[in-house]
Motif scaffolding. Structure first.
Motif, short mmCIF file in Angstrom:
data_model
loop_
_atom_site.label_atom_id
_atom_site.label_comp_id
_atom_site.label_asym_id
_atom_site.label_seq_id
_atom_site.Cartn_x
_atom_site.Cartn_y
_atom_site.Cartn_z
N ALA A 148 0.83 -1.21 0.00
CA ALA A 148 0.00 0.00 0.00
C ALA A 148 0.87 1.25 0.00
O ALA A 148 0.48 2.29 -0.53
N TRP A 149 2.07 1.15 0.58
CA TRP A 149 2.97 2.30 0.61
C TRP A 149 3.37 2.72 -0.79
O TRP A 149 3.59 3.90 -1.05
N PHE A 150 3.46 1.76 -1.71
CA PHE A 150 3.79 2.10 -3.09
C PHE A 150 2.70 2.98 -3.69
O PHE A 150 2.98 3.99 -4.34
N GLY A 151 1.45 2.61 -3.47
CA GLY A 151 0.33 3.40 -3.98
C GLY A 151 0.30 4.79 -3.40
O GLY A 151 0.07 5.78 -4.11
N LEU A 152 0.55 4.89 -2.09
CA LEU A 152 0.58 6.21 -1.46
C LEU A 152 1.74 7.04 -1.98
O LEU A 152 1.61 8.25 -2.19
N GLY A 153 2.87 6.39 -2.18
CA GLY A 153 4.03 7.10 -2.71
C GLY A 153 3.78 7.60 -4.12
O GLY A 153 4.14 8.73 -4.47
N MET A 154 3.16 6.76 -4.95
CA MET A 154 2.85 7.17 -6.32
C MET A 154 1.81 8.29 -6.33
O MET A 154 1.92 9.23 -7.10
N PHE A 155 0.85 8.20 -5.44
CA PHE A 155 -0.16 9.25 -5.32
C PHE A 155 0.50 10.58 -4.96
O PHE A 155 0.20 11.62 -5.55
N GLY A 156 1.43 10.54 -4.01
CA GLY A 156 2.15 11.75 -3.62
C GLY A 156 3.02 12.28 -4.74
O GLY A 156 3.10 13.49 -4.97
N LEU A 157 3.69 11.38 -5.45
CA LEU A 157 4.56 11.79 -6.56
C LEU A 157 3.75 12.48 -7.65
O LEU A 157 4.14 13.54 -8.15
N VAL A 158 2.61 11.91 -7.99
CA VAL A 158 1.76 12.52 -9.02
C VAL A 158 1.23 13.86 -8.54
O VAL A 158 1.22 14.84 -9.28
N GLY A 159 0.83 13.93 -7.29
CA GLY A 159 0.30 15.18 -6.75
C GLY A 159 1.33 16.30 -6.77
O GLY A 159 1.05 17.42 -7.23
N TRP A 160 2.53 16.00 -6.30
CA TRP A 160 3.58 17.02 -6.31
C TRP A 160 4.04 17.34 -7.72
O TRP A 160 4.44 18.47 -7.99
N SER A 161 3.99 16.37 -8.60
CA SER A 161 4.39 16.61 -9.99
C SER A 161 3.47 17.62 -10.67
O SER A 161 3.89 18.33 -11.58
N VAL A 162 2.23 17.67 -10.24
CA VAL A 162 1.29 18.65 -10.80
C VAL A 162 1.30 19.94 -9.99
O VAL A 162 1.28 21.03 -10.55
N ALA A 163 1.39 19.82 -8.67
CA ALA A 163 1.27 21.00 -7.80
C ALA A 163 2.43 21.97 -7.96
O ALA A 163 2.21 23.19 -8.02
#
Length: 105
Positions: free
Chosen positions: A39-54
């Motif tokens: 699940a940590w991978f999914g959370l990490g990817m979610f954070g990466l995508v969020g910061w990549s846009v933000a």
């Protein structure tokens, strides 16, 4: 042959780092081969995508607001660079998601 000038390293320093990096890379390779992702991978990817846009979006807003304060005109630079930042952020996020999904193939 003479050694280049600079600080001397002890022989085991580089090998310890190399061993540690190799151990992490092997663990990552085995996890990908098993197809198991925590699940940590999914959370990490979610954070990466969020910061990549933000980050590009906020940078675009800041640049646009700065230009609006410096120039006179009917066009809003803040909105212009907001849209550019969002577009660049989405392209950046797409790149990272594509990189990770490439390993699934």
């Amino acid at each position: 042959m003479a050694e280049p000038p600079g600080p001397r390293r002890r022989p085991h320093e580089g090998s310890r780092l190399g061993h540690e990096v190799g151990r992490h890379a092997e663990r990552k390779r085995r996890a990908r081969a098993r197809g198991h992702r925590a699940a940590w991978f999914g959370l990490g990817m979610f954070g990466l995508v969020g910061w990549s846009v933000a980050i590009p979006t906020l940078a675009g807003i800041a640049l646009g607001a700065w230009l609006d304060r410096r120039t006179e005109g009917a066009a809003s630079w803040t909105l212009t660079f907001l849209f550019i930042g969002v577009a660049l952020g989405c392209l950046n996020a797409w790149y990272w998601v594509r990189q990770e999904s490439h390993y699934d193939d």
